[in-house]
Design an enzyme around this catalytic site. Structure first.
Site, PDB file in Angstrom:
ATOM      1  N   THR A 212       0.820  -1.207   0.000  1.00 12.31           N
ATOM      2  CA  THR A 212       0.000   0.000   0.000  1.00 12.31           C
ATOM      3  C   THR A 212       0.856   1.259   0.000  1.00 12.31           C
ATOM      4  OG1 THR A 212      -0.107   0.003   2.427  1.00 12.31           O
ATOM      5  CG2 THR A 212      -1.889  -1.120   1.239  1.00 12.31           C
ATOM      6  N   GLU A 260      -4.189   4.384   3.671  1.00  5.78           N
ATOM      7  CA  GLU A 260      -3.336   3.521   2.849  1.00  5.78           C
ATOM      8  C   GLU A 260      -4.115   3.044   1.633  1.00  5.78           C
ATOM      9  OE1 GLU A 260      -0.809   0.666   5.050  1.00  5.78           O
ATOM     10  OE2 GLU A 260      -1.933   1.319   6.807  1.00  5.78           O
TER      11      GLU A 260
END
Length: 315
Positions: A212, A260
Site C-alpha cells: 500500500t 493507505e
C-alpha cells in the site's frame, strides 16, 4: 490562471473585474453555481473573473482551535476553479488585524482599490467584515457609492445526500466524517479527495501481498471514517483503481490513524516521496480485527474484488 497571495501580488494596472468572495472549501455544487455565474458575467463584459478566498480559515483566527476539516487544500481549489473558467484567485492571509476590518473598509481595501470590481457575485448567506456584520444588502449599498453592482445567486442545491439537506461544505464534511463518501460525491460533484506525500509505514501490506501507499495527509484534511473503501489513487495524472484502508490497523494493535491505498493489479510501484491523491468512491466495510491472519488475507482479497466492481460501476 493567475494565483495571488495577498493584495500586494495583484499586478499594477489591474483593470475592472467580476469578483466573488468566500472560503469555497470543496468547491461543491452550490459553490459552482456562484463561481459559474461570476465567470459568465465576466465573459459577457469582457473582463476577468476573480475569486477571493482566505488562509487560514477565518474561524481559526476568530476562534482558535476551531479550524474545520478541509475538503480541499488551496491548490486543489485553484485547480477546480480553473476548470470553471476563473481567471485569477486571490488568497488573502486572514489575520487578527484583517478580521477587524469593517465591511466598508474591506470593500475599499480589496474590491475597490485593488480589484476594481465592476460586478460582485455572492450567495444569499454571504457575510463579511468585522464580526461578520456585513451581508449582501450591505455589499449592495456600498456598491452604489463605489460603482459596482451585486448579483445574488441561490446556491442551495439539494439532492438525496443528507436527507435532502441543502448542499454545503458543512454537509460534505459531515458525510465524509460518517464514511458516506457516496453522499459526499453528490454534494461535491466529484469524489472526495485526500492528498499527501507517500511515506514509509510498517510495510506489512507488502509482506502480506497487498503493498500500500501510506499517505501522510495534509494538515486539517477531512478524512473519511475508519473503514475500507473503493477508490482511485491519483499519481502524476494517472488514476489507478485502488482499495483504500483508513484507520489504526487494529489487526496489529496500531495506534496511529493512517490512509493507505493498494493500487489494484499494479506491480512494482515505487511511490515513496510522491505527492498523490486518493479519491474515495464507495464504502465497503468498517475496520475489523480478525481471529487469524489467514482470515484477514481472505477478507482483503474480497475487499479488492468488491473495490474493483464498485470502481467499474462508478465509471
Amino acid at each position: 490562471m493567475q494565483r495571488w497571495r495577498g493584495l500586494e501580488d495583484i499586478p499594477e494596472g489591474w483593470g475592472r473585474s467580476v469578483v466573488t468572495i468566500g472560503s469555497y472549501d470543496g468547491v461543491h455544487r452550490g459553490h459552482q453555481l456562484i463561481i459559474g455565474k461570476a465567470v459568465a458575467r465576466a465573459r459577457e463584459l469582457g473582463i476577468p473573473a476573480v475569486v477571493v478566498t482566505f488562509d487560514p480559515h477565518p474561524s481559526e483566527v476568530v476562534r482558535p482551535g476551531t479550524h474545520p476539516p478541509l475538503l480541499a487544500p488551496h491548490h486543489r481549489r485553484a485547480e477546480l476553479m480553473t476548470e470553471l473558467g476563473v481567471d485569477a484567485v486571490l488568497v488573502l492571509p486572514f489575520t487578527k488585524e484583517f478580521s477587524k476590518l469593517s465591511p466598508a473598509d474591506f470593500v475599499v481595501k480589496v474590491l475597490v482599490d485593488k480589484l476594481h470590481a465592476q460586478v460582485v457575485v455572492e450567495g444569499p448567506n454571504f457575510r463579511f467584515g468585522h464580526k461578520a456584520t456585513g451581508n449582501v444588502e450591505t455589499l449592495a449599498e456600498l456598491g452604489t457609492t463605489y460603482d459596482y453592482t451585486v448579483e445574488v445567486v441561490d446556491l442551495f442545491e439539494r439532492g438525496e445526500a443528507g436527507g435532502g439537506e441543502p448542499f454545503s461544505s458543512t454537509l460534505a464534511r459531515r458525510l465524509v466524517a460518517d464514511g458516506d463518501v457516496t453522499g459526499a460525491r453528490e454534494v461535491l460533484g466529484r469524489p472526495h479527495r485526500v492528498e499527501g506525500v507517500v511515506v514509509r509505514g510498517a510495510q506489512r501490506g507488502r509482506e502480506l501481498g497487498f503493498p500500500t501507499a501510506n499517505v501522510e495527509t495534509l494538515p486539517h484534511t477531512a478524512i473519511p471514517a475508519d473503514g475500507v473503501y473503493a477508490g482511485l489513487l491519483q499519481v502524476e495524472g494517472e488514476a489507478m483503481p485502488a482499495a483504500v484502508s483508513v484507520g489504526t490497523n487494529p489487526q496489529f494493535d496500531g495506534k496511529v490513524r493512517t490512509v493507505e491505498a493498494y493500487a489494484i493489479d499494479r506491480v512494482g510501484l515505487d511511490l515513496y516521496g510522491l505527492h498523490v491523491g486518493v479519491d474515495f468512491l464507495a464504502y465497503i466495510r468498517g475496520q475489523e480485527k480478525f481471529d487469524t491472519l489467514d482470515a484477514l488475507l481472505d477478507r482483503m482479497a474480497v475487499d479488492v474484488k468488491l473495490a474493483r466492481g464498485l470502481i467499474a460501476d462508478a465509471g
